[in-house]
Design a protein around this motif. Sequence first.
Motif, PDB file in Angstrom:
ATOM      1  N   LEU A 177       1.081  -1.416  -0.324  1.00  0.00           N
ATOM      2  CA  LEU A 177       0.539  -0.502  -0.384  1.00  0.00           C
ATOM      3  C   LEU A 177       0.402   1.860  -0.229  1.00  0.00           C
ATOM      4  CD1 LEU A 177      -2.914  -1.506   2.601  1.00  0.00           C
ATOM      5  CD2 LEU A 177      -2.852  -1.280   0.076  1.00  0.00           C
ATOM      6  N   THR A 178       1.787   1.333   0.659  1.00  0.00           N
ATOM      7  CA  THR A 178       2.679   2.611   1.016  1.00  0.00           C
ATOM      8  C   THR A 178       3.505   2.340  -0.438  1.00  0.00           C
ATOM      9  OG1 THR A 178       3.474   1.931   3.479  1.00  0.00           O
ATOM     10  CG2 THR A 178       5.312   3.147   1.385  1.00  0.00           C
ATOM     11  N   GLY A 179       3.858   1.051  -1.206  1.00  0.00           N
ATOM     12  CA  GLY A 179       4.143   1.474  -2.630  1.00  0.00           C
ATOM     13  C   GLY A 179       3.355   2.284  -3.442  1.00  0.00           C
ATOM     14  N   LEU A 180       2.321   1.381  -3.490  1.00  0.00           N
ATOM     15  CA  LEU A 180       1.353   2.103  -4.190  1.00  0.00           C
ATOM     16  C   LEU A 180       1.111   3.982  -4.207  1.00  0.00           C
ATOM     17  CD1 LEU A 180      -1.755   0.020  -4.054  1.00  0.00           C
ATOM     18  CD2 LEU A 180      -0.300   0.550  -6.050  1.00  0.00           C
ATOM     19  N   ARG A 181       1.298   3.909  -2.597  1.00  0.00           N
ATOM     20  CA  ARG A 181       1.423   5.424  -2.687  1.00  0.00           C
ATOM     21  C   ARG A 181       2.135   6.030  -3.304  1.00  0.00           C
ATOM     22  NH1 ARG A 181       3.763   8.322   1.482  1.00  0.00           N
ATOM     23  NH2 ARG A 181       4.767   6.576   2.399  1.00  0.00           N
ATOM     24  N   LYS A 182       3.299   5.531  -2.981  1.00  0.00           N
ATOM     25  CA  LYS A 182       4.894   6.079  -3.684  1.00  0.00           C
ATOM     26  C   LYS A 182       4.724   6.471  -5.243  1.00  0.00           C
ATOM     27  CE  LYS A 182       8.072   5.699  -0.155  1.00  0.00           C
ATOM     28  NZ  LYS A 182       9.461   5.432   0.014  1.00  0.00           N
ATOM     29  N   ALA A 183       3.740   5.541  -5.361  1.00  0.00           N
ATOM     30  CA  ALA A 183       4.289   5.215  -6.968  1.00  0.00           C
ATOM     31  C   ALA A 183       3.255   6.101  -8.009  1.00  0.00           C
ATOM     32  CB  ALA A 183       3.573   4.170  -8.067  1.00  0.00           C
ATOM     33  N   GLY A 184       2.455   7.034  -7.118  1.00  0.00           N
ATOM     34  CA  GLY A 184       1.343   8.730  -7.075  1.00  0.00           C
ATOM     35  C   GLY A 184      -0.205   8.265  -6.503  1.00  0.00           C
ATOM     36  N   ASP A 185       0.086   7.628  -5.306  1.00  0.00           N
ATOM     37  CA  ASP A 185      -0.985   7.399  -4.694  1.00  0.00           C
ATOM     38  C   ASP A 185      -2.340   6.961  -5.731  1.00  0.00           C
ATOM     39  OD1 ASP A 185      -1.224   9.152  -2.542  1.00  0.00           O
ATOM     40  OD2 ASP A 185      -1.208  10.747  -3.710  1.00  0.00           O
ATOM     41  N   LEU A 186      -1.734   5.166  -6.415  1.00  0.00           N
ATOM     42  CA  LEU A 186      -2.395   4.846  -7.139  1.00  0.00           C
ATOM     43  C   LEU A 186      -3.589   3.340  -6.415  1.00  0.00           C
ATOM     44  CD1 LEU A 186       0.636   3.212  -9.674  1.00  0.00           C
ATOM     45  CD2 LEU A 186      -1.021   5.031  -9.724  1.00  0.00           C
ATOM     46  N   LYS A 187      -5.009   3.434  -6.862  1.00  0.00           N
ATOM     47  CA  LYS A 187      -5.317   2.396  -6.094  1.00  0.00           C
ATOM     48  C   LYS A 187      -4.767   0.927  -6.522  1.00  0.00           C
ATOM     49  CE  LYS A 187      -8.154   6.042  -5.477  1.00  0.00           C
ATOM     50  NZ  LYS A 187      -8.258   5.531  -4.019  1.00  0.00           N
ATOM     51  N   PRO A 188      -5.521  -0.125  -5.560  1.00  0.00           N
ATOM     52  CA  PRO A 188      -4.491  -1.411  -5.972  1.00  0.00           C
ATOM     53  C   PRO A 188      -4.837  -1.960  -6.863  1.00  0.00           C
ATOM     54  CG  PRO A 188      -6.286  -1.381  -3.858  1.00  0.00           C
ATOM     55  CD  PRO A 188      -6.405   0.152  -4.325  1.00  0.00           C
ATOM     56  N   TRP A 189      -5.967  -1.962  -7.716  1.00  0.00           N
ATOM     57  CA  TRP A 189      -6.349  -2.174  -9.152  1.00  0.00           C
ATOM     58  C   TRP A 189      -5.239  -1.573 -10.215  1.00  0.00           C
ATOM     59  CZ3 TRP A 189     -10.168  -0.029  -6.274  1.00  0.00           C
ATOM     60  CH2 TRP A 189     -10.548   1.667  -6.329  1.00  0.00           C
ATOM     61  N   GLU A 190      -4.592  -0.357  -9.706  1.00  0.00           N
ATOM     62  CA  GLU A 190      -3.353   0.249 -10.155  1.00  0.00           C
ATOM     63  C   GLU A 190      -2.306   0.251 -10.505  1.00  0.00           C
ATOM     64  OE1 GLU A 190      -5.891   4.344 -11.653  1.00  0.00           O
ATOM     65  OE2 GLU A 190      -5.133   4.592  -9.225  1.00  0.00           O
ATOM     66  N   GLY A 191      -2.171  -1.762 -10.551  1.00  0.00           N
ATOM     67  CA  GLY A 191      -0.551  -2.033  -9.616  1.00  0.00           C
ATOM     68  C   GLY A 191      -0.948  -3.030 -10.408  1.00  0.00           C
ATOM     69  N   ILE A 192       0.467  -3.916 -10.121  1.00  0.00           N
ATOM     70  CA  ILE A 192       1.000  -5.105 -10.015  1.00  0.00           C
ATOM     71  C   ILE A 192       2.319  -5.649  -9.678  1.00  0.00           C
ATOM     72  CG2 ILE A 192       2.143  -7.013 -11.777  1.00  0.00           C
ATOM     73  CD1 ILE A 192       0.606  -6.013 -14.073  1.00  0.00           C
ATOM     74  N   VAL A 193       1.247  -6.423  -8.448  1.00  0.00           N
ATOM     75  CA  VAL A 193       2.955  -6.984  -7.318  1.00  0.00           C
ATOM     76  C   VAL A 193       3.724  -8.024  -8.056  1.00  0.00           C
ATOM     77  CG1 VAL A 193       2.914  -8.100  -5.080  1.00  0.00           C
ATOM     78  CG2 VAL A 193       2.468  -6.271  -5.992  1.00  0.00           C
ATOM     79  N   VAL A 194       5.316  -8.327  -8.259  1.00  0.00           N
ATOM     80  CA  VAL A 194       6.196  -9.315  -8.770  1.00  0.00           C
ATOM     81  C   VAL A 194       6.414  -9.905  -7.153  1.00  0.00           C
ATOM     82  CG1 VAL A 194       7.670 -10.301  -9.979  1.00  0.00           C
ATOM     83  CG2 VAL A 194       5.708  -8.149 -10.985  1.00  0.00           C
ATOM     84  N   GLU A 195       6.485 -11.142  -6.779  1.00  0.00           N
ATOM     85  CA  GLU A 195       6.773 -11.754  -5.749  1.00  0.00           C
ATOM     86  C   GLU A 195       7.301 -12.977  -5.659  1.00  0.00           C
ATOM     87  OE1 GLU A 195       7.454 -11.491  -2.735  1.00  0.00           O
ATOM     88  OE2 GLU A 195       6.953  -9.686  -2.077  1.00  0.00           O
ATOM     89  N   ASN A 196       8.364 -13.353  -4.949  1.00  0.00           N
ATOM     90  CA  ASN A 196       8.536 -15.165  -5.050  1.00  0.00           C
ATOM     91  C   ASN A 196       8.400 -15.701  -3.835  1.00  0.00           C
ATOM     92  OD1 ASN A 196      10.852 -13.753  -3.854  1.00  0.00           O
ATOM     93  ND2 ASN A 196      11.820 -15.279  -3.237  1.00  0.00           N
TER      94      ASN A 196
END
Length: 251
Positions: A177-196
Motif C-alpha cells: 500500500l505504501t508502494g502504491l502511494r509512492k507510485a502516485g497515490d494509486l489504487k490497488p487495481w492500478e498496480g501489479i505485484v511481482v513476488e517470490n
Amino acid sequence: MSIIQQAANDYNARLRELYPDVQPTFNPKAVLFDMDGVLYDSMPHHAIAWTQSMAQFGINMSKHDAYATEGARGFDTVRDMVKRQKGITISEERAKEIYQVKAQIFHQMPEAPIFDGVKELMRQIVACGMTVNVVTGSAQKPLINRLLTDFGDVLTPEHITTAYDVKRGKPNPDPYLTGLRKAGDLKPWEGIVVENAPLGVKAGVAANIFTVAINSGPLPDSALSSQGCNLLYPAITDLLNDWPQMVACRA
C-alpha cells in the motif's frame, strides 16, 4: 481465452465484490517488484547468512526457514525466531543488533547476479507508460543503494519502499500500500505485484493488488499459490514472454 485473461477476469470479479460502489477494473500503471529472489538471485546467500548468524545466538534457523520467512522485515524475523525457540520477546533494538550480524555475513559473500529478463522487463514496463517500483523488507542500505546503480535508468529513490517506510512488514499489506502511494497515490487495481516469497504474495493479495508469483527458490509451487497469487511462473523470463498479453488485459 488465455490464462492471463482468465486471471484478469477473475481479479476483476473479486474487485467488484470488494468495491461494489466503485466497480473498478484491472488497469495497472505501476509494477511493484520485490527485491531478493525476484530482481537478484540472492536468496541462496541470504539463507546461508541467516543460518550462520542465528546459530551464533543459539537459534536454529534452517535454509527452509529462511525461504519461508523471506519478505518480512529482517528484524521482525529475528524477533519471531527468538520468540518461537526461546519463548521470550526481545526489543526491536536488540533484534536489529542481531540482524546486523546477518547483514555482515551476507555482505562478505560474492555479489548476487541479476536474474535474466529483469532489465528487459523493466524496459518494456516503462515503454508502455508504467512505472517501475521496488517494495522490499530489507533494511540493508548497501542493497538498497545497489538498486539505483543497477536500475537507475528506470527506477528513482522515490519509488523504493523499504523496511524503514513501514511499521508493519510483509505479510501485512502495508508495504505494498505504501508502494502504491509512492507510485502516485494509486489504487490497488492500478498496480501489479511481482513476488517470490509466500509472505510477500500474501501481502500483495492482502493489499488487493494483482499479484504475480515467481517461484525462483526451492519451495513448492503450492507454497505460493496457496497464498492467493493471480499468476505463477517458474522464472521472470516467463513473465517477460507473457508481458504483451498482460498489457493487453488493461482496461
